[in-house]
Design an enzyme around this catalytic site. Sequence first.
Site, short mmCIF file in Angstrom:
data_model
loop_
_atom_site.label_atom_id
_atom_site.label_comp_id
_atom_site.label_asym_id
_atom_site.label_seq_id
_atom_site.Cartn_x
_atom_site.Cartn_y
_atom_site.Cartn_z
N CYS B 89 7.37 20.43 31.28
CA CYS B 89 8.16 20.42 32.48
C CYS B 89 8.56 18.99 32.77
O CYS B 89 9.44 18.49 32.18
CB CYS B 89 7.34 20.86 33.49
SG CYS B 89 8.27 21.40 35.12
N HIS B 197 5.01 26.12 31.46
CA HIS B 197 3.31 25.45 31.42
C HIS B 197 2.33 26.09 30.91
O HIS B 197 1.93 27.13 31.61
CB HIS B 197 3.15 25.31 32.98
CG HIS B 197 3.83 24.40 34.00
ND1 HIS B 197 3.53 23.13 33.90
CD2 HIS B 197 5.05 24.50 34.62
CE1 HIS B 197 4.39 22.66 34.62
NE2 HIS B 197 5.36 23.28 35.00
N GLU B 199 -0.37 25.35 30.26
CA GLU B 199 -1.93 24.76 30.62
C GLU B 199 -2.00 25.54 32.04
O GLU B 199 -3.14 25.51 32.49
CB GLU B 199 -1.74 23.19 30.98
CG GLU B 199 -1.02 22.80 32.21
CD GLU B 199 0.45 22.76 32.31
OE1 GLU B 199 0.89 23.34 31.13
OE2 GLU B 199 0.91 22.13 33.25
#
Lengths: 79, 225
Positions: B89, B197, B199
Amino acid sequence: MKARVHVTLKPGVLDPQGAAVRHSLGSLGFEGVEKVRQGKVIELELAETDKDKATKTVTDMCEKLLANTVIENYSVEIL
Amino acid sequence: MRAAVIQFPGSNCDRDMAVALDKVSGHNKPTQMIWHKESALPEGLDVIAIPGGFSFGDYLRCGAIAARSPIMRSVVDFANKGGFVLGVCNGFQVLTESGLLPGALMRNAQLKFICKDVELEVASTDSVFTSHYTKGQKITVPVAHHEGNYNADANTLKALKDQDRVAFRYTNNPNGAMDDIAGILSENRRVLGMMPHPERLNDPLLGGMDGNPLFESMAAALVSA
């Protein structure tokens, strides 16, 4: 000495913000606006007194930070 | 795997990234957090992650100020020596601004901040970040960005395609990115930048595991002593 930097998107790079401004102008009744391109103006106050040196330094600033030359053009004006 | 996460003022996915890295690297080697004003990196790192967020308030251009911070000079040196770098990002934006990845990330075509799950197609499995996926695999990963509209000149796009450097593509392009690009690799395939993302989707408690193979791929390839 003052310098003014204009940063604009390169021709051909899509400018969605400019397109939104154009659309809004149209809805306000401003007809015939065929294209809007949005950019930014950065004003610098410099200690430098030599115009050529100032131009060179500000150009270097544009290359290194003020503009992203992948998508943007810039011009330097010494006032 | 010895990992580090760079923290800038305005980073907000740094802890999530560290948790995701710790989960695969083993808690005996916790991920190190490195503040942007540091000028040197710790010795012996395998991978550096640049997290998501709004570094320096997105002033000037997203990632522009962060890319010129003291620690980024060391990160660029690390990458140029063959080190592995992951940017997610805002981290992807920092990597393009620092010149480690080509192109630029522009305002989303519809001008809206997009925060939702999107489907990605794994376009390349030839990297330490993507080897645990299968080519063409469809995964769902969240995006949360205002400037994810990938833009590059025709030569760069051709090189990315010809060299199999597009890691992920959107199956339903949310932001206007050229060639549906969601993530790209550097020429040496050791730097990955991506807008989605991984994560944020690496645990059933978060609603899915589709992001986890990325971290498992890294941990499997980067086993350190």
